[in-house]
Design an enzyme around this catalytic site. Structure first.
Site, PDB file in Angstrom:
ATOM      1  N   ARG A  36       0.824  -1.219   0.000  1.00 14.44           N
ATOM      2  CA  ARG A  36       0.000   0.000   0.000  1.00 14.44           C
ATOM      3  C   ARG A  36       0.858   1.270   0.000  1.00 14.44           C
ATOM      4  NH1 ARG A  36      -5.192  -1.342   3.935  1.00 14.44           N
ATOM      5  NH2 ARG A  36      -6.514  -2.181   2.279  1.00 14.44           N
ATOM      6  N   LYS A 197     -18.407 -17.731   3.037  1.00 11.34           N
ATOM      7  CA  LYS A 197     -19.823 -17.585   3.368  1.00 11.34           C
ATOM      8  C   LYS A 197     -20.643 -16.832   2.339  1.00 11.34           C
ATOM      9  CE  LYS A 197     -19.566 -17.950   8.334  1.00 11.34           C
ATOM     10  NZ  LYS A 197     -19.671 -17.234   9.600  1.00 11.34           N
ATOM     11  N   GLY A 354     -10.356  -8.716   0.355  1.00 14.22           N
ATOM     12  CA  GLY A 354     -10.063  -9.761   1.334  1.00 14.22           C
ATOM     13  C   GLY A 354      -8.868 -10.635   1.018  1.00 14.22           C
ATOM     14  N   GLY A 377     -12.564  -4.198   1.844  1.00 11.66           N
ATOM     15  CA  GLY A 377     -13.985  -3.848   1.977  1.00 11.66           C
ATOM     16  C   GLY A 377     -14.484  -2.916   0.887  1.00 11.66           C
TER      17      GLY A 377
HETATM   18  C1  3PG Z   1      -8.561  -1.577   5.157  1.00 12.03           C
HETATM   19  O1  3PG Z   1      -7.507  -1.984   5.632  1.00 12.03           O
HETATM   20  O2  3PG Z   1      -9.447  -2.322   4.708  1.00 12.03           O
HETATM   21  C2  3PG Z   1      -8.765  -0.094   5.050  1.00 12.03           C
HETATM   22  O3  3PG Z   1      -7.625   0.569   5.471  1.00 12.03           O
HETATM   23  C3  3PG Z   1      -9.978   0.339   5.836  1.00 12.03           C
HETATM   24  O4  3PG Z   1      -9.816   0.023   7.177  1.00 12.03           O
HETATM   25  P1  3PG Z   1     -11.093  -0.187   8.105  1.00 12.03           P
HETATM   26  O5  3PG Z   1     -11.722  -1.478   7.647  1.00 12.03           O
HETATM   27  O6  3PG Z   1     -10.582  -0.236   9.506  1.00 12.03           O
HETATM   28  O7  3PG Z   1     -12.007   0.980   7.848  1.00 12.03           O
HETATM   29 MG    MG Z   2     -11.265  -3.346   6.284  1.00  9.82          MG
END
Ligand code: 3PG
Ligand code: MG
Length: 397
Positions: A36, A197, A354, A377
């Site tokens: 990142r 899931k 993920g 996410g």
């Molecule tokens: C992640 O690692 O998915 C992003 O940096 C967002 O982090 P968070 O899920 O804690 O909002």
């Molecule tokens: Mg996250």
């Protein structure tokens, strides 16, 4: 590009408040995967090249509005300096007089890093007053944190409405890749969705069956679909209470002309451990005391056939229990074939979310995919068809 980018901004002598996602894994104070950080380098370099002063805003972990020493961004500085090739000056708070002094004294070619935005309770509340304080530290706002764009937080949403706001290079690349995969894709479009899931990926599956031509379902999720068809999956991981939902998704796919591919043969074992004794059986023949842990070679051949027919592939989640060999075989083989088609220029392949990136890295396939997202996410929410607040708040191009 629907949104403004760095190309639309005059940066000379400007303080560029740049929201990045450097929420990287750290063990014993050391960064274990700098991806990142590497992926924001082009944006920071571009700002510097055009005479701007990069002021980095970022979250780290989930400190829930409290100052926590173990969630400080300061330990990332050596990695940031190495990757960015610039001196990084740290401010112990993301707002206030200390931060102001760091920004005011920043020399040409230097980068400012402000402490974890989530130390302030207002960050996750998208607090307007906190965003106003942040805005005092910049002339232009640049969001390069696609992977945090699903959060409507002060540094990703409210702040974008206070300054001229554009997408950074990584944000731009992510949005372009997503558009080429689901927005304006070349057909046929194939989606591969795996993972444990169905219940966590309902919205995603419902959206995909409307948009893609072929949908491959793998991993534990496939067991739920198989069980919903009345197939005995033995001791496999499956959500039997989701049977009706799985049938509805299959019906929706049929009604929309989306071809649904489920495993035809499977690898079964009685234990989930490395090198466990396993067998390959037709999908109807899972023994009552065994678990399905991977797709079999016949299934892989069908997935490869689908990859061959497709011009666009979007991939989220592994096809089997890829963490433990030999149950990584289907994921590895399908990923390798997608990588090969991509390298030959026959396929646009976009992956994210993920476990996906670690599965593709393990398969040695990530480098040849057309695009690998940095997002977890945010990638999933975008695949669900949701509007990401951090993207929506940027200025239109
Ligand atoms: C992640 O690692 O998915 C992003 O940096 C967002 O982090 P968070 O899920 O804690 O909002
Ligand atoms: Mg996250």
């Amino acid at each position: 590009m629907a949104w403004k980018t760095l190309d639309d901004m005059d940066l000379r002598g400007k303080r560029v408040l740049t929201r990045v996602d450097i929420n990287v894994p750290v063990r014993d104070g050391k960064v274990t995967d700098a991806t990142r950080i590497e992926r924001i380098a082009a944006t920071v370099q571009d700002i510097l090249d055009r005479g701007g002063k990069p002021v980095l805003l970022a979250h780290f972990g989930r400190p829930k509005g409290e100052r926590r020493d173990d969630m400080s961004l300061q330990p990332l500085i050596p990695t940031l300096e190495r990757v960015l090739g610039a001196r990084v000056v740290f401010a112990a708070d993301c707002v206030g007089a200390g931060a102001q002094a760091v920004v005011d004294n920043l020399a040409d070619g230097e980068v400012a890093l402000l402490e974890n935005t989530r130390f302030h309770p207002g960050e996750e509340k998208n607090d307007d007053a906190l965003a106003t304080e942040m805005a005092k530290l910049g002339d232009v706002y640049c969001n390069d944190a696609f992977s945090a764009a699903h959060r409507a937080h002060a540094s990703t949403e409210a702040l974008a409405r206070k300054l001229p706001a554009c997408a950074g290079r990584l944000m731009q690349a992510e949005l372009q890749a997503l558009d080429s995969a689901l927005g304006n894709p070349e057909r046929l479009v194939l989606a591969v969705v795996g993972g444990a899931k169905v219940s966590t990926k309902l919205d995603l599956l419902s959206n995909l069956v409307e948009k893609v031509d072929i949908l491959v379902i793998g991993g534990g999720m496939a067991n739920t679909f198989l069980a919903a068809q009345g197939i005995d999956v033995g001791k496999s991981l499956a959500e039997h209470d989701m049977a009706q939902t799985a049938r509805e998704i299959a019906e929706k796919a049929a009604a929309r002309g989306c071809e649904l591919l489920l495993p035809r043969d499977v690898v079964v074992a009685r234990e989930f451990k490395e090198g466990a004794e396993s067998a390959c059986v037709p999908v109807e023949k899972c023994p009552a005391d065994a678990m399905i842990l991977d797709a079999g070679p016949d299934s892989v051949a069908h997935v490869k056939g689908a990859i061959e027919r497709a011009k666009t592939l979007i991939w989220n989640g592994p096809l089997g229990a890829f963490e433990i060999p030999p149950f990584d075989a289907a994921t590895n083989a399908a990923a390798a074939y997608a990588a090969e088609r991509s390298a030959e220029g026959k396929l646009v392949s976009v992956a994210g979310g993920g476990d996906t990136v670690s599965a593709l890295n393990k398969a040695g396939a990530a480098d040849d995919f057309s695009y690998v997202s940095t997002a977890g996410g945010a990638f999933l929410e975008w695949m669900e068809g949701k509007t990401l607040p951090g993207v929506a708040a940027l200025d239109q191009g």
